[in-house]
Design an enzyme around this catalytic site. Sequence first.
Site, mmCIF file in Angstrom:
data_model
loop_
_atom_site.group_PDB
_atom_site.id
_atom_site.type_symbol
_atom_site.label_atom_id
_atom_site.label_comp_id
_atom_site.label_asym_id
_atom_site.label_seq_id
_atom_site.Cartn_x
_atom_site.Cartn_y
_atom_site.Cartn_z
ATOM 1 N N ASP A 88 -6.165 -1.688 -5.348
ATOM 2 C CA ASP A 88 -6.657 -3.003 -6.016
ATOM 3 C C ASP A 88 -7.002 -2.605 -7.411
ATOM 4 O OD1 ASP A 88 -6.308 -4.177 -3.632
ATOM 5 O OD2 ASP A 88 -8.447 -4.488 -3.222
ATOM 6 N N ASP A 109 -5.402 -15.678 2.953
ATOM 7 C CA ASP A 109 -6.799 -15.060 2.989
ATOM 8 C C ASP A 109 -7.683 -16.338 3.232
ATOM 9 O OD1 ASP A 109 -5.487 -12.911 1.560
ATOM 10 O OD2 ASP A 109 -5.316 -13.948 -0.083
#
EC number: 5.3.1.16
Length: 234
Positions: A9, A131
């Site tokens: 990330d 998500d």
Amino acid sequence: MIKLWPAIDLINATSVRLTEGKYDSEVKMARSAEESVLFYNQYQCVDRIHIVDLIGAKNQVSIESDYINQLRSLTDKPMEVGGGIRDRNTIDTYFNNGIDYCIIGTKGIEDLAWLSHMTQAFPNRLYLSIDAYRRQVKINGWEEDAGLDIFDLLQQVESLPLGGIIYTDISKDGKLEGPNFEITQQLVQATQKPIIASGGIRHQQDLAQLESIGVHAAIVGKAAHNATFWEGLS
């Protein structure tokens, strides 16, 4: 064995992890993104590297593409990228620069006609990232409620030629408390598409349990920085 896709990330070309997707929980990882790619190159069990442009996801535009191109040059392993991908031009740019798969989130959820068009243009190379906080879908860097249940969304995209569905339970993400096995298994049973589990994965026992319920691949973030996670893997 279940496919293993370690995650990197990025915020400002730095490898970080968030907890529950909260940007104020940012923690810099001990290994840089470059070091992580080189580390994952050692493992045959890693068959893809998962890259997320976190600021891109939040700001609705790709930010880290130049840096991601540098990471692409460090590995022969397939690489997928998500975060801020909202138009055909961004997808084309990533693919032209050697990225193998793109992950679509907010834009695809808000505009199913566009998602359908993109999947027809790039069959099996786009993944939809769902998500959710438990079952409620979140968008725009997980900061807004989409007003959708994950199973309703899954039904709406079932006919599209997606590479698969990446499911992240935000309530589990970055906590090393284990994934949401219950909802993940329900998703596997609700679709013919490959389900990729993300969020909370701790160790190889979690991988084995995910494999036992039919999960296609596991995206591993924080745990991939623990030496014990890799013990016995080749």
